[in-house]
Design an enzyme around this catalytic site. Structure first.
Site, PDB file in Angstrom:
ATOM      1  N   ASP A 120       0.780  -1.232   0.000  1.00 45.74           N
ATOM      2  CA  ASP A 120       0.000   0.000   0.000  1.00 45.74           C
ATOM      3  C   ASP A 120       0.818   1.292   0.000  1.00 45.74           C
ATOM      4  OD1 ASP A 120      -1.546  -2.213   0.682  1.00 45.74           O
ATOM      5  OD2 ASP A 120      -3.026  -0.984   1.680  1.00 45.74           O
ATOM      6  N   LYS A 121       1.712   1.473   0.954  1.00 48.39           N
ATOM      7  CA  LYS A 121       2.454   2.729   1.065  1.00 48.39           C
ATOM      8  C   LYS A 121       3.814   2.649   0.397  1.00 48.39           C
ATOM      9  CE  LYS A 121      -1.061   3.598   3.416  1.00 48.39           C
ATOM     10  NZ  LYS A 121      -1.506   2.204   3.326  1.00 48.39           N
ATOM     11  N   CYS A 191      -2.765  -8.726  -1.482  1.00 41.53           N
ATOM     12  CA  CYS A 191      -4.078  -9.353  -1.303  1.00 41.53           C
ATOM     13  C   CYS A 191      -4.889  -9.333  -2.600  1.00 41.53           C
ATOM     14  CB  CYS A 191      -4.817  -8.670  -0.167  1.00 41.53           C
ATOM     15  SG  CYS A 191      -3.932  -8.807   1.407  1.00 41.53           S
ATOM     16  N   GLU A 440      -6.647   3.564   8.686  1.00 42.64           N
ATOM     17  CA  GLU A 440      -7.717   2.954   7.905  1.00 42.64           C
ATOM     18  C   GLU A 440      -8.751   2.352   8.853  1.00 42.64           C
ATOM     19  OE1 GLU A 440      -5.431   1.678   3.804  1.00 42.64           O
ATOM     20  OE2 GLU A 440      -5.887   0.140   5.278  1.00 42.64           O
ATOM     21  N   SER A 466      -9.743   1.309   4.030  1.00 45.82           N
ATOM     22  CA  SER A 466      -8.949   0.350   3.278  1.00 45.82           C
ATOM     23  C   SER A 466      -9.567   0.110   1.914  1.00 45.82           C
ATOM     24  CB  SER A 466      -8.882  -0.970   4.049  1.00 45.82           C
ATOM     25  OG  SER A 466      -8.444  -2.021   3.224  1.00 45.82           O
TER      26      SER A 466
END
Length: 561
Positions: A120-121, A191, A440, A466
């Site tokens: 994600d980041k 994911c 999130e 999220s």
């Protein structure tokens, strides 16, 4: 070459001696020095296989006549950080990643970079560094996780978070939960749905910063390694050609990326990250542009969490090149990419192989794209929602506010079944500054979905949601509560009005009443001690500009660094 700074001339003999201690030969000194920035860690499923990917990258660099040097940066798994204090550190890690890459590359004078990333980041942090450093760079994402199978259906991490709500509602036993837990995440990779990690991989490819076809092949596939090798070869050619990120990440490229995000129904976090990356390039990205392009481009791919299709389905259907081919009428086809070709040239031979997964423009999932930006007296600077993940019956909703000053307070009432149909759950003081860290809110949203309330209860926060989130979940409310935004004035029972088609987010209070309440508001002082978050909260800017770090504030002679 930049690397000549540390390898040419009599005065650089000490530097050459140190390089030779690494096994560098005299012949190697004539080659471009390529940084292989690897976010491998055994703590994160999305990154546990990246050493293999990085090895393929280095093979490619070497075969093309470059000299690879590998170093690591950090990686936080949002899934593991979710629902507790650890989530405060996720978004702030993006800035550390960008800074750490800048430090290493500038100190060692590398000629080019391969950025090996996945979650994600990490991906946006690496893109921020690429823009800031502006040396030839290629991004290699690590690929999605395969889906698990439970009782004949595809499952993943989203299934697990919603299962918590199902157990709380008595719809699932703890024994069934354990069975699901054992199969939901079958191996390495990001994911399996169109969550933030995979959204950013797709956006990176659409932006032109990774090779065509890079975003969607599974983490465990051979094609993942082939793309890594080709990317390694490619970055050496970019060094000789001197093609740099700022020539690729143009306003047109950002528009392409936003339109692909809209067509995919991607994560709302993309708004934060693309704004931050654009800030490093000097390209202005307003929230209104996201909304304008999302209205223009239809939602074509009905991906998990709001639809049935996984990343492996998208890959089999033709991947991002096929999505871009379907949207070619809208895209800037002359935008340059790291392949050395334009977008139009990259997608010339692309074919949609499954029209159920990548729908035609004549038969979209939704007429408009995935992201909607809402404004109103609750969000004067804007708020973000994934419109395509909302049930049609909740696109317009009016209900009483249930106000909580933290995620933990909200979860307590949700699990105690104190939230009623029609309620608007408001979670505040979770923004970039007030959290700090803009957590999130997947645990509350997934629990509500698992309890069967996602078509009757809305959630609003100055924090984030999220990419796994589905339902009427509005985040990034700006100004945030910690800065005295209107959300700080809300009280239990206030009637909140949400109108996604009209892009409105309001509370039924007069302007004078809102002003009077805010006059009584007092800032909260979180006890952060000497932590990184204490410094972060002093510097972080609002969500509507990407939650980037701003200039340090001076207090007397003291400067917060």
């Amino acid at each position: 070459m930049r690397s000549d700074t540390i390898k040419r001339g009599v005065e650089r003999a000490p530097h050459r001696a140190l390089l030779k201690a690494l096994g560098v030969t005299d012949k190697d000194l004539d080659k471009p020095f390529i940084a292989v920035v690897n976010s491998f860690t055994t703590a994160v499923p999305g990154h546990a296989h990246l050493n293999q990917v990085a090895n393929a990258v280095k093979t490619g660099v070497t075969s093309a006549g470059g000299m690879p040097f590998e170093f690591n940066t950090i990686a936080i798994c949002d899934g593991l950080a979710m629902g507790h204090e650890g989530m405060r550190y996720s978004l702030p890690s993006r800035e550390i990643i960008a800074d750490s890459i800048e430090l290493m590359v500038q100190a060692h004078r590398f000629d080019g970079m391969i950025l090996v990333t996945n979650c994600d980041k990490i991906t946006p942090g690496m893109l921020m560094a690429a823009a800031r450093l502006d040396i030839p760079s290629v991004v290699v994402t690590g690929g999605p996780m395969l889906s698990g199978t439970y009782k004949g259906r595809k499952v993943g991490v989203a299934s697990m978070f919603e299962a918590v709500g199902e157990v709380a509602a008595g719809k699932m036993s703890e024994e069934e939960l354990k069975m699901l837990e054992d199969v939901a995440c079958p191996g390495c990779g990001s994911c399996n749905g169109m969550f933030t990690a995979n959204t950013m991989a797709c956006v990176t490819e659409a932006l032109g910063m990774s090779m065509p076809g890079c975003a969607t092949p599974p983490a465990v596939s051979a094609s993942r390694l082939r793309i890594a090798k080709e990317s390694g070869e490619r970055v050496v050619k970019l060094v000789w050609k001197d093609l740099k990120p700022l020539e690729i990440m143009t306003p047109e490229a950002f528009e392409n990326a936003i339109m692909i995000d809209a067509a995919l129904g991607g994560s709302t976090n993309t708004v934060l990250h693309l704004s931050a990356i654009a800030g490093e390039t000097g390209v202005p990205l307003s929230l209104s542009l996201f909304d304008e392009l999302s209205r223009k481009v239809s939602h074509l791919c009905n991906m998990i969490p709001s639809g049935p299709y996984t990343m492996e389905d998208l890959d089999a259907a033709g991947g991002i090149p096929a999505v871009m081919k379907e949207l070619s009428f809208f895209l800037h086809l002359d935008a340059v990419t790291v392949s050395g070709k334009t977008v139009g040239e990259n997608i010339e031979d692309a074919v949609v192989l499954d029209a159920n997964v990548i729908r035609p423009l004549t038969d979209p999932v939704h007429r408009e794209g995935g992201i909607a930006i809402l404004w109103g007296n609750l969000a004067p600077k804007g708020a973000v929602v994934k419109a395509t993940a909302i049930s049609p019956k909740m696109l317009v909703h009016k209900g009483p506010a249930r106000v909580f000053d933290s995620e933990e307070e909200a979860m307590k009432d949700i699990l105690n079944k104190e939230i009623r149909e029609g309620d608007v759950v408001v979670i505040r003081y979770e923004g970039p500054k007030g959290g700090p860290g803009m957590r999130e809110m997947l645990s509350p949203t997934a629990t509500i979905a698992g309890m069967g309330l996602s078509e009757s209860v809305a959630l609003i926060t100055d924090g984030r949601f999220s990419g796994v989130t589905r339902g009427p979940c509005i985040g990034h409310v700006s100004p945030e509560a910690a800065e005295g935004g209107p959300i700080a004035a809300l009280r239990n029972g206030d009637i909140v009005e949400i109108d996604v088609p009209k892009r409105k987010l309001n509370v039924e209070l007069g302007d004078e009443e809102l002003r009077n309440r805010l006059k009584l508001w007092k800032p909260r002082e979180p006890k952060l001690g000497r932590s990184y978050l204490a410094r972060y909260s002093q510097l972080v800017q609002p969500a509507h500009v990407g939650a980037v770090l701003g200039k340090a504030k001076r207090v007397g002679k003291t400067k917060f660094l």
